[in-house]
Scaffold this motif. Structure first.
Motif, PDB file in Angstrom:
ATOM      1  N   GLN A   1      -2.186   6.445  -2.426  1.00  0.00           N
ATOM      2  CA  GLN A   1      -2.960   5.465  -3.240  1.00  0.00           C
ATOM      3  C   GLN A   1      -4.047   4.921  -2.668  1.00  0.00           C
ATOM      4  OE1 GLN A   1      -1.322   3.212  -6.402  1.00  0.00           O
ATOM      5  NE2 GLN A   1       0.625   4.518  -6.648  1.00  0.00           N
ATOM      6  N   GLU A   2      -5.073   4.890  -3.361  1.00  0.00           N
ATOM      7  CA  GLU A   2      -6.593   4.251  -2.723  1.00  0.00           C
ATOM      8  C   GLU A   2      -6.448   2.559  -2.599  1.00  0.00           C
ATOM      9  OE1 GLU A   2     -11.357   4.139  -3.506  1.00  0.00           O
ATOM     10  OE2 GLU A   2      -9.964   5.134  -4.767  1.00  0.00           O
ATOM     11  N   TYR A   3      -5.827   2.014  -3.541  1.00  0.00           N
ATOM     12  CA  TYR A   3      -5.335   0.638  -3.575  1.00  0.00           C
ATOM     13  C   TYR A   3      -4.252   0.095  -3.209  1.00  0.00           C
ATOM     14  CZ  TYR A   3     -10.523   1.039  -5.089  1.00  0.00           C
ATOM     15  OH  TYR A   3     -11.923   1.437  -5.314  1.00  0.00           O
ATOM     16  N   SER A   4      -3.929  -1.174  -2.967  1.00  0.00           N
ATOM     17  CA  SER A   4      -2.727  -1.775  -2.870  1.00  0.00           C
ATOM     18  C   SER A   4      -2.084  -2.173  -4.230  1.00  0.00           C
ATOM     19  CB  SER A   4      -2.771  -2.799  -2.035  1.00  0.00           C
ATOM     20  OG  SER A   4      -3.122  -2.733  -0.721  1.00  0.00           O
ATOM     21  N   SER A   5      -1.001  -2.184  -4.448  1.00  0.00           N
ATOM     22  CA  SER A   5      -0.398  -2.570  -5.696  1.00  0.00           C
ATOM     23  C   SER A   5       0.240  -4.067  -5.353  1.00  0.00           C
ATOM     24  CB  SER A   5       0.704  -1.774  -6.128  1.00  0.00           C
ATOM     25  OG  SER A   5      -0.023  -0.334  -6.206  1.00  0.00           O
TER      26      SER A   5
ATOM     27  N   LYS B   1       0.929  -1.082  -0.004  1.00  0.00           N
ATOM     28  CA  LYS B   1      -0.149   0.091  -0.174  1.00  0.00           C
ATOM     29  C   LYS B   1       0.780   1.307  -0.135  1.00  0.00           C
ATOM     30  CE  LYS B   1      -4.257   1.891   0.642  1.00  0.00           C
ATOM     31  NZ  LYS B   1      -3.990   3.275   0.551  1.00  0.00           N
ATOM     32  N   VAL B   2       0.897   1.994  -1.179  1.00  0.00           N
ATOM     33  CA  VAL B   2       1.578   3.140  -1.364  1.00  0.00           C
ATOM     34  C   VAL B   2       1.014   4.411  -0.689  1.00  0.00           C
ATOM     35  CG1 VAL B   2       2.986   4.722  -2.964  1.00  0.00           C
ATOM     36  CG2 VAL B   2       2.831   2.193  -3.249  1.00  0.00           C
ATOM     37  N   PRO B   3       1.277   5.104   0.032  1.00  0.00           N
ATOM     38  CA  PRO B   3       0.584   6.311   0.675  1.00  0.00           C
ATOM     39  C   PRO B   3       0.094   7.168  -0.458  1.00  0.00           C
ATOM     40  CG  PRO B   3       2.611   5.953   1.886  1.00  0.00           C
ATOM     41  CD  PRO B   3       2.772   4.935   0.720  1.00  0.00           C
TER      42      PRO B   3
END
Length: 411
Positions: A198-202, A194-196
Motif C-alpha cells: 500500500q502506498e500510504y499508511s493506515s 504501513k501495510v506492504p
C-alpha cells in the motif's frame, strides 16, 4: 452566538431542508476532491468507510446538526467531544481545517448552484470558521494534556495473545522500559501501520482493553471479514486487521497515539450500580472499565451483558468467568445468536441466552432499575447502540445515565 448576526443564524437554519436532501451528494463530492487532490488524506481516513458511505453520511449528519443547532452548539457537546478526541488521536493540526473548510464550501457552492446565494455563503463561511475554531481550541487542550506525546510514538509489541476465534490482543510497551501515561478506562489509541503493497499508511482506533497500567497497553483487534487483496490500497475491508493478525509479531514496533476518547468511566471510586451492555468486539472498552472498577475498594453491583455469535467468538470469556467467581457482586449474562446450547460455561453466576440482547426481557432487579443512580455503559455497532438506548429509555432510564459509543463513524 458570537460572530454571527441574528439574520445569519436564520439564514443558516433555513438551509436545513436542502442540506438534508443533498447532504450525501455534497459530502461524497467533498471526499472525492480530498482524496484526489490530497492523497495523503488516506493516512487519516478509512477508504472502506468512504466506499461503504459511512464517512460521507457522518459528515452530512454533522453539517445538518450544526445548521439545526447553530444558536446552541452546546447541544452538540457530546458529538464535539467524540470528534475532537478522534482528531487528537490522529494528530490533526489547525492548518488542515483551512483545507477542509475550503473544500466543503466549494462543494456546497457547486452542488447547490444558484440556490446558494451570497447571503447563504457569507453566513456559512462565518459559521464553519467559528465551529472550526472551537474544535481547534478543544483539540489544543487535549494535546496539552499529553505531556508532549502529541504525534506518533513507537511502542514495542511485547506479547500477542489469541483471545477468541476472531480477536487477538497486542501488549504494547515502551522501547526504553519507561512508564506509560495513565488513561481513563474506556479510551482508545490509534495505530498507524504501513501495510506492504500500500502506498500510504493506515490509521485506526482500537480500544484499550485492560485497566490502566504503567507497564503496558493492551489492545484487542477483531479480524474483519472481506479482506482479499493487500496490494489494492483501501479496496477491501479488513486489510489492516488481517495484516495485524497474520503478520505483526512479538518484537515488532508500532506507531501509537496517546490515549484519547470521550467514552470512559468517570470515577472508579463511586459505589453506584453498573450495567455494561456490549456486542462483539465492543466489549473491549467495557472490560477495561470492569477491570478498573474491580480493583477499587468500592463494592459495586455489576451486571455485564454481552452478545456474540457463539462462545468461540467471545473474547475474554475465561477472564470474565474468573472475575465472576471471585467477585460476589458481579453477574454475567451471555447472549449467543448461534449454538447457545453448546456453550462451555458451567457456573450459577453466568446466564446464557439464545439470540440477541433484549434488555426489555430482563427483570428490573437484573438491570438495577430500582436505583436511579445506576450507570449504563453501552457500546457496539451503530444499529445495536440505537436499539439498546431506546430499550433503556422505554424502561425509564434517564438519558444522562446512559454512556454510549458506537464503533465506526456515523455515531
Amino acid at each position: 452566538m458570537a460572530g454571527l448576526t441574528a439574520e445569519q443564524i436564520l439564514v443558516i437554519k433555513s438551509t436545513v431542508p436542502v442540506l438534508e436532501q443533498y447532504g450525501n451528494q455534497i459530502t461524497h463530492g467533498f471526499y472525492d476532491g480530498l482524496f484526489r487532490d490530497y492523497p495523503s488524506s488516506f493516512e487519516i481516513f478509512s477508504v472502506t468507510d468512504f466506499k461503504t458511505d459511512r464517512q460521507p453520511r457522518a459528515l452530512a449528519g454533522a453539517v445538518v446538526a450544526v445548521a439545526k443547532n447553530i444558536d446552541n452548539l452546546g447541544a452538540l457537546s457530546g458529538a464535539i467531544a467524540t470528534i475532537t478526541n478522534k482528531h487528537a488521536s490522529l494528530g490533526v493540526v489547525p492548518e488542515q481545517y483551512d483545507l477542509v473548510l475550503d473544500l466543503l464550501l466549494k462543494e456546497l457552492r457547486e452542488v447547490l448552484g444558484d440556490a446558494w446565494t451570497s447571503e447563504i455563503d457569507d453566513a456559512w463561511s462565518t459559521a464553519l470558521r467559528i465551529v472550526a475554531d472551537a474544535l481547534i481550541a478543544t483539540e489544543k487542550g487535549l494535546y496539552q494534556s499529553t505531556n508532549g506525546w502529541t504525534t506518533w510514538k513507537e511502542l514495542l509489541v511485547a506479547d500477542k495473545k489469541q483471545e477468541s476465534d476472531e480477536v487477538v490482543s497486542l501488549y504494547l510497551k515502551t522501547i526504553d522500559g519507561s512508564a506509560l501515561p495513565p488513561f481513563k478506562p474506556g479510551q482508545y489509541v490509534s495505530l498507524q501501520v504501513k501495510v506492504p503493497g500500500q502506498e500510504y499508511s493506515s490509521a485506526r482506533q482500537y480500544s484499550l482493553s485492560d485497566k490502566p497500567s504503567p507497564d503496558y497497553y493492551r489492545i484487542s483487534i477483531r479480524r474483519e471479514i472481506g479482506q482479499s487483496d493487500l496490494t489494492a490500497p483501501g479496496s477491501a475491508p479488513g486489510v489492516l486487521s488481517n495484516f495485524i493478525h497474520d503478520s505483526i509479531k512479538v518484537g515488532d514496533k508500532l506507531k501509537v497515539s496517546h490515549p484519547f476518547g470521550a467514552f470512559h468511566l468517570d470515577s472508579v471510586s463511586a459505589n453506584t450500580p453498573l450495567v455494561f451492555v456490549g456486542a462483539g468486539v465492543g466489549l473491549t472498552p467495557l472490560v477495561s472499565i470492569l477491570n478498573a472498577v474491580l480493583e477499587s475498594p468500592q463494592e459495586r453491583q455489576i451486571h455485564f451483558i454481552h452478545g456474540s455469535r457463539s462462545a468461540s467468538a467471545r473474547p475474554f470469556a475465561d477472564d470474565l468467568i474468573a472475575l465472576a467467581n471471585s467477585n460476589p457482586n458481579l453477574k454475567l449474562t451471555f447472549y449467543e445468536s448461534k449454538d447457545a446450547n453448546q456453550h462451555p460455561y458451567e457456573n450459577a453466576k453466568i446466564t446464557v441466552k439464545s439470540g440477541h440482547i433484549d434488555l426489555k426481557a430482563l427483570s428490573a432487579e437484573e438491570l438495577f432499575l430500582g436505583d436511579k443512580n445506576t450507570d449504563y455503559y453501552v457500546i457496539g455497532p451503530t444499529q445495536f447502540l440505537a436499539e439498546k438506548m431506546e430499550e433503556l429509555k422505554v424502561l425509564g432510564v434517564e438519558l444522562d445515565k446512559i454512556h454510549s459509543e458506537a464503533f465506526g463513524p456515523g455515531s
